[in-house]
Design an enzyme around this catalytic site. Structure first.
Site, PDB file in Angstrom:
ATOM      1  N   LYS A  86     -16.657  -4.728 -12.558  1.00  0.00           N
ATOM      2  CA  LYS A  86     -15.495  -4.529 -11.687  1.00  0.00           C
ATOM      3  C   LYS A  86     -15.942  -4.841 -10.279  1.00  0.00           C
ATOM      4  O   LYS A  86     -17.122  -4.674  -9.948  1.00  0.00           O
ATOM      5  CB  LYS A  86     -15.033  -3.066 -11.755  1.00  0.00           C
ATOM      6  CG  LYS A  86     -13.633  -2.838 -11.290  1.00  0.00           C
ATOM      7  CD  LYS A  86     -12.649  -3.050 -12.424  1.00  0.00           C
ATOM      8  CE  LYS A  86     -11.219  -2.846 -11.985  1.00  0.00           C
ATOM      9  NZ  LYS A  86     -10.293  -3.005 -13.115  1.00  0.00           N
ATOM     10  N   GLY A 186       7.701   4.844 -17.371  1.00  0.00           N
ATOM     11  CA  GLY A 186       7.371   3.676 -16.554  1.00  0.00           C
ATOM     12  C   GLY A 186       7.745   2.395 -17.262  1.00  0.00           C
ATOM     13  O   GLY A 186       7.140   2.039 -18.278  1.00  0.00           O
ATOM     14  N   VAL A 187       8.789   1.711 -16.752  1.00  0.00           N
ATOM     15  CA  VAL A 187       9.199   0.445 -17.362  1.00  0.00           C
ATOM     16  C   VAL A 187       8.941  -0.696 -16.369  1.00  0.00           C
ATOM     17  O   VAL A 187       9.841  -1.418 -15.972  1.00  0.00           O
ATOM     18  CB  VAL A 187      10.659   0.484 -17.885  1.00  0.00           C
ATOM     19  CG1 VAL A 187      10.730   1.256 -19.182  1.00  0.00           C
ATOM     20  CG2 VAL A 187      11.618   1.083 -16.848  1.00  0.00           C
ATOM     21  N   GLY A 188       7.676  -0.814 -15.982  1.00  0.00           N
ATOM     22  CA  GLY A 188       7.237  -1.911 -15.116  1.00  0.00           C
ATOM     23  C   GLY A 188       6.852  -3.100 -15.987  1.00  0.00           C
ATOM     24  O   GLY A 188       7.482  -3.361 -17.025  1.00  0.00           O
ATOM     25  N   VAL A 190       4.386  -3.732 -18.079  1.00  0.00           N
ATOM     26  CA  VAL A 190       4.046  -3.456 -19.486  1.00  0.00           C
ATOM     27  C   VAL A 190       5.184  -2.695 -20.173  1.00  0.00           C
ATOM     28  O   VAL A 190       5.646  -3.067 -21.259  1.00  0.00           O
ATOM     29  CB  VAL A 190       2.743  -2.627 -19.600  1.00  0.00           C
ATOM     30  CG1 VAL A 190       2.449  -2.301 -21.066  1.00  0.00           C
ATOM     31  CG2 VAL A 190       1.561  -3.369 -18.983  1.00  0.00           C
TER      32      VAL A 190
HETATM   33  P1  NAD Z   1       3.646  -1.728 -12.995  1.00  0.00           P
HETATM   34  O1  NAD Z   1       3.308  -1.313 -11.618  1.00  0.00           O
HETATM   35  O2  NAD Z   1       4.290  -3.053 -13.227  1.00  0.00           O
HETATM   36  O3  NAD Z   1       4.551  -0.627 -13.727  1.00  0.00           O
HETATM   37  C1  NAD Z   1       4.394   0.733 -13.540  1.00  0.00           C
HETATM   38  C2  NAD Z   1       5.787   1.320 -13.480  1.00  0.00           C
HETATM   39  O4  NAD Z   1       5.679   2.738 -13.429  1.00  0.00           O
HETATM   40  C3  NAD Z   1       6.567   0.864 -12.254  1.00  0.00           C
HETATM   41  O5  NAD Z   1       7.847   0.363 -12.656  1.00  0.00           O
HETATM   42  C4  NAD Z   1       6.697   2.142 -11.423  1.00  0.00           C
HETATM   43  O6  NAD Z   1       7.898   2.202 -10.699  1.00  0.00           O
HETATM   44  C5  NAD Z   1       6.653   3.191 -12.505  1.00  0.00           C
HETATM   45  N1  NAD Z   1       6.288   4.542 -12.060  1.00  0.00           N
HETATM   46  C6  NAD Z   1       5.455   4.894 -11.053  1.00  0.00           C
HETATM   47  N2  NAD Z   1       5.408   6.242 -10.959  1.00  0.00           N
HETATM   48  C7  NAD Z   1       6.211   6.733 -11.933  1.00  0.00           C
HETATM   49  C8  NAD Z   1       6.569   8.037 -12.362  1.00  0.00           C
HETATM   50  N3  NAD Z   1       6.097   9.122 -11.760  1.00  0.00           N
HETATM   51  N4  NAD Z   1       7.400   8.166 -13.413  1.00  0.00           N
HETATM   52  C9  NAD Z   1       7.906   7.082 -14.031  1.00  0.00           C
HETATM   53  N5  NAD Z   1       7.617   5.814 -13.662  1.00  0.00           N
HETATM   54  C10 NAD Z   1       6.782   5.650 -12.634  1.00  0.00           C
HETATM   55  O7  NAD Z   1       2.255  -1.623 -13.813  1.00  0.00           O
HETATM   56  P2  NAD Z   1       1.936  -2.223 -15.239  1.00  0.00           P
HETATM   57  O8  NAD Z   1       1.147  -3.483 -15.066  1.00  0.00           O
HETATM   58  O9  NAD Z   1       3.142  -2.183 -16.088  1.00  0.00           O
HETATM   59  O10 NAD Z   1       0.877  -1.133 -15.754  1.00  0.00           O
HETATM   60  C11 NAD Z   1       1.298   0.130 -16.223  1.00  0.00           C
HETATM   61  C12 NAD Z   1       0.069   0.966 -16.564  1.00  0.00           C
HETATM   62  O11 NAD Z   1      -0.697   0.292 -17.577  1.00  0.00           O
HETATM   63  C13 NAD Z   1      -0.903   1.164 -15.382  1.00  0.00           C
HETATM   64  O12 NAD Z   1      -1.517   2.423 -15.524  1.00  0.00           O
HETATM   65  C14 NAD Z   1      -1.944   0.070 -15.591  1.00  0.00           C
HETATM   66  O13 NAD Z   1      -3.181   0.409 -15.010  1.00  0.00           O
HETATM   67  C15 NAD Z   1      -2.029   0.052 -17.104  1.00  0.00           C
HETATM   68  N6  NAD Z   1      -2.501  -1.208 -17.661  1.00  0.00           N
HETATM   69  C16 NAD Z   1      -1.813  -2.358 -17.416  1.00  0.00           C
HETATM   70  C17 NAD Z   1      -2.257  -3.552 -17.962  1.00  0.00           C
HETATM   71  C18 NAD Z   1      -1.522  -4.837 -17.725  1.00  0.00           C
HETATM   72  O14 NAD Z   1      -1.769  -5.807 -18.448  1.00  0.00           O
HETATM   73  N7  NAD Z   1      -0.579  -4.889 -16.800  1.00  0.00           N
HETATM   74  C19 NAD Z   1      -3.405  -3.580 -18.769  1.00  0.00           C
HETATM   75  C20 NAD Z   1      -4.084  -2.380 -19.028  1.00  0.00           C
HETATM   76  C21 NAD Z   1      -3.616  -1.204 -18.459  1.00  0.00           C
END
Ligand code: NAD
Length: 358
Positions: A86, A186-188, A190
């Site tokens: 990292k 969390g519907v970001g 992923v």
């Molecule tokens: P993202 O930022 O696109 O989505 C996260 C979502 O969570 C956002 O829509 C945000 O508004 C929402 N959020 C924040 N606080 C919240 C709360 N208190 N309650 C409900 N929703 C809330 O991130 P992502 O890329 O979708 O990743 C999501 C998680 O998965 C993170 O922890 C990330 O570290 C982990 N992760 C992601 C990947 C990847 O490929 N993107 C890979 C491994 C792990």
């Protein structure tokens, strides 16, 4: 002369089993970076570049040590020919991230000769990695049009789905999860893809997000029931899928959960490893986050294939997460160990043997 820090750093490296740390500085661009190589036993150390305005060098050092070690376990548990690394850059991504800084960082990565392969992470983007790639070839996760594997999020979502199906087989004797209630926090990037995949196969969805627009979009596509961000964790459901923040499970939240299993993408979802025992005591099956969310790095590995990256091949490889989940859940049930210990044991035995697929 004594700087007073050397012993402290070597103690930290020994404690966590790191191979090395590399400090890079470029006053002209303002670069201050620390690259942590935890392990190259199974392959080059891979991990993203986190850009944050850390309050102190110590905080940055702690983050790089913690995150690089986590990458070793994620790759080893997934059975990948990769080690863990990292990098952190001490800078404000909004203000300080210039092409000069990214190129100086790329030259730092290049000096390590491929022992560390970088990617995007919090504070860095695929576009930033394209700039880094102009000075080093040791970059992954580039856009598909540049020969990379693109945004890892859809692969991560498919991997979580594979893990949910494996959990269903273990708990209910079938991989058919239609009709199961799944709560997605969390519907970001992923969570939204996961919600769509689950809706397509007939799951009943409950979702929440702090972003009203994200919730609206996913609700419109999936017909999910929307609840408040303070309620989602405590919804009655078969599977709780945290896909937002870390540290959501602790001594206060766990007793209030009403789910049968926890399978999600959020990194470091336990506040402490003791919370794995709390989940087990509450009779909740916990799939360790680094097992369920390995889809992103499984996808990246496909970039190194001699024929180049292919999404179809990645989709097949993502099924490894199904097998790892089954193996961890069965090993935990058979040995009386917790699922977290079983996953760490699997990763450690691969690291000890130096063999990827055992
Ligand atoms: P993202 O930022 O696109 O989505 C996260 C979502 O969570 C956002 O829509 C945000 O508004 C929402 N959020 C924040 N606080 C919240 C709360 N208190 N309650 C409900 N929703 C809330 O991130 P992502 O890329 O979708 O990743 C999501 C998680 O998965 C993170 O922890 C990330 O570290 C982990 N992760 C992601 C990947 C990847 O490929 N993107 C890979 C491994 C792990």
């Amino acid at each position: 002369m004594s700087l007073g820090v050397t012993q402290h750093v070597f103690d930290e490296l020994r404690e966590r089993g790191h191979e090395g740390l590399w400090f890079g500085s470029d006053p002209e661009s303002g670069l201050r970076t620390i690259i942590g190589i935890h392990s190259t036993v199974l392959g080059p150390s891979l991990g993203g570049t986190r850009i944050r305005p850390y309050a102190s060098d110590d905080e940055a050092l702690f983050d790089v040590l913690r995150l690089s070690r986590g990458m070793t376990f994620k790759a080893a548990a997934a059975g990948l020919p990769l080690g863990g690394g990292k990098a952190v850059i001490i800078a404000d991504p909004e203000r300080d991230k210039t092409p000069e800084l990214l190129k100086a960082y790329g030259r730092a990565v290049d000096r390590l000769g491929g022992a560390y392969v970088t990617a995007e992470d919090v504070g860095s983007t695929v576009a930033d990695m394209t700039v880094v790639a102009s000075v080093t070839k040791h970059v992954s996760g580039l856009p598909i049009e540049s020969g990379g594997s693109g945004d890892p999020s859809p692969a991560t979502a498919h991997g979580v789905l594979a893990s949910i199906r494996a959990t269903s087989e273990f708990l209910w004797g079938t991989s058919d999860i239609s009709g199961r209630v799944v709560a997605v926090q969390g519907v970001g990037k992923v969570g939204a893809v996961l919600a769509e995949l689950l809706a397509d196969i007939g799951c009943k969805l409950v979702i929440a997000d702090v972003s009203a627009s994200s919730v609206e979009k996913v609700e419109a596509v999936t017909g999910a029931r929307v609840v408040g961000v303070d309620e989602i964790l405590f919804e009655k459901c078969d599977i709780l899928a945290p896909c937002a923040l870390g540290a959501v499970f602790d001594e206060i939240s766990v007793p209030r959960l009403d789910c049968t299993a926890v399978v999600g993408s959020a990194n470091n979802m336990l506040l402490t490893s003791e919370d794995a025992n709390r989940l087990a005591s509450a009779d909740i099956t916990y799939v360790p986050d680094f097992v369920a969310n390995a889809g992103g790095i499984i996808n990246i590995v496909e970039e190194f294939h001699p024929d180049g990256y292919s999404w179809d091949r990645a989709l097949v490889s993502l099924q490894k997460i199904h097998d790892t989940t089954r193996r961890v859940l069965e090993e935990a049930a058979g040995s009386g160990r917790g699922t977290l210990d079983a996953a760490v044991f699997l990763a450690e035995s691969r690291l000890r043997s130096g063999l990827v697929g055992v």
